[in-house]
Design an enzyme around this catalytic site. Structure first.
Site, short mmCIF file in Angstrom:
data_model
loop_
_atom_site.label_atom_id
_atom_site.label_comp_id
_atom_site.label_asym_id
_atom_site.label_seq_id
_atom_site.Cartn_x
_atom_site.Cartn_y
_atom_site.Cartn_z
N CYS A 112 40.81 19.94 30.43
CA CYS A 112 41.83 19.14 29.34
C CYS A 112 43.23 19.63 29.29
O CYS A 112 44.10 18.81 28.71
CB CYS A 112 41.16 18.82 28.30
SG CYS A 112 39.58 18.20 28.32
N HIS A 250 45.73 16.25 22.21
CA HIS A 250 44.87 15.97 23.16
C HIS A 250 43.60 15.10 22.64
O HIS A 250 43.05 15.28 21.47
CB HIS A 250 43.68 17.04 23.95
CG HIS A 250 42.80 16.47 24.70
ND1 HIS A 250 42.82 15.94 25.58
CD2 HIS A 250 41.41 17.24 24.46
CE1 HIS A 250 41.37 15.76 25.83
NE2 HIS A 250 40.78 16.77 25.35
N ASN A 280 38.17 10.20 26.20
CA ASN A 280 38.71 11.52 26.45
C ASN A 280 38.92 11.25 27.92
O ASN A 280 38.12 11.37 29.01
CB ASN A 280 37.66 12.59 26.32
CG ASN A 280 38.25 13.92 26.49
OD1 ASN A 280 39.15 14.18 27.23
ND2 ASN A 280 37.60 14.83 25.95
#
Length: 323
Positions: A112, A250, A280
């Site tokens: 990520c 994020h 996500n």
């Protein structure tokens, strides 16, 4: 001279997968997903929506916004953990698709944090050569890497790509970053490679290239790590939340985002969140949000932009930019 964002772009697959759709795949419910994650829907790739194709579309939009021809690019970096091939890299496919003949290209595997790490690297290249123009992409097709019998992980992730073109300008740009990793905690969030054809190199207990995560432990580390990274980069620049115009974290999980922003004392109106729409998207999370915020007029020239991320590895970090 500072490293500035010249243009942004993003690309999401056409297929929308709602929580009700997920109910048909795995034992879960819309209410269960919403209350635990804040996610309402996500996008899953379809035909002609491979990682590199989403990347190339996001890249074209970023280049158009920047007014930069692909042949002006000196480097293409793609943060991803879900390239459709092990080799060549997604970045090489994008380079060929764009006709960016003068660019070298490679992928970053930082989960990520891939886009954030790529941004930091772009700043270093541009400081060494201010004439360079660099394309940084975060892209994932995690729908191809999910175990659809595991309701704790398969509900979280989605596909998409975000891109930004970077160059040099006077009086503004990249301020500083704080990046870290801890490989000792890999077992809390990982994905095995395909099984080795060499019996001596096979990994015991491998479940193949599917995302595995210990959610509660990841939650605990994610909030603490991102908060510490933000504190470090803010302290480095002598900034407080009042000095930041927009905070783009994020988009992992609404509980993580809520705990993080409270811990950092950031007012809700300064925090950009699109998690409910996309879930996500790992390395694509920050650049997609950055592009949406940019195109929505949430960022103006001279604004201070704060980014932070946390991903498998573990990897994490934060960065400050003067837009």
């Amino acid at each position: 001279m500072g490293t500035v964002v010249l243009g942004t772009g993003s690309c999401l697959p056409e297929r929308i997968v709602t929580n009700v759709d997920m109910e048909k795949i795995v034992e879960t419910s819309d209410e269960w997903i919403r209350t635990r994650t804040g996610i309402e829907e996500r996008r899953f790739g379809g035909k002609n929506e491979q990682n590199w194709q989403l990347s190339a579309t996001a890249a074209r939009r970023a280049l158009e916004a920047a007014g930069v021809d692909p042949k002006e690019l000196g480097l293409i970096v793609v943060g991803t953990i879900s390239s459709h091939m092990m080799m060549p890299s997604t970045a090489c496919f994008v380079q060929a698709e764009l006709g960016a003949d003068n660019a070298f290209a490679y992928d970053i595997n930082a989960a990520c944090s891939g886009f954030l790490f790529g941004l930091d690297m772009a700043d270093k290249y541009i400081k060494a050569d201010p004439e360079m123009k660099i394309l940084v992409i975060g892209a994932e097709t995690l729908s191809a890497r999910l175990d659809y019998t595991d309701r704790n992980t398969c509900i979280l992730f989605g596909d998409g790509a975000g891109a930004a073109v970077f160059g040099a300008a006077e009086g503004r740009g990249f301020l500083s970053s704080f990046l870290r990793a801890d490989g000792g905690l890999w077992e809390l969030l990982y994905m095995h490679a395909p099984e080795s054809t060499n019996p001596d190199l096979r990994v015991n207990g491998s479940t193949g290239p599917l995302i595995r995560m210990s959610g509660k432990e990841v939650f605990k580390y994610a909030v603490k790590a991102m908060a510490s990274a933000v504190d470090a980069v803010m302290e480095k620049e002598g900034f407080t939340p009042e000095d930041v115009d927009i905070f783009i974290p994020h988009q992992a999980n609404m509980r993580i985002l809520t705990n993080l922003t409270k811990r950092l004392h950031f007012p809700e109106e300064k925090v950009f969140i699109n998690l409910p729409k996309y879930g996500n998207t790992s390395a694509a999370s920050i650049p997609i949000a950055l592009d949406e915020a940019n195109r929505a007029g949430r960022i103006a020239k001279g604004d201070t932009v704060l980014l932070c991320s946390f991903g498998g590895g573990f990897t994490w970090g934060a960065a400050l930019l003067k837009w």
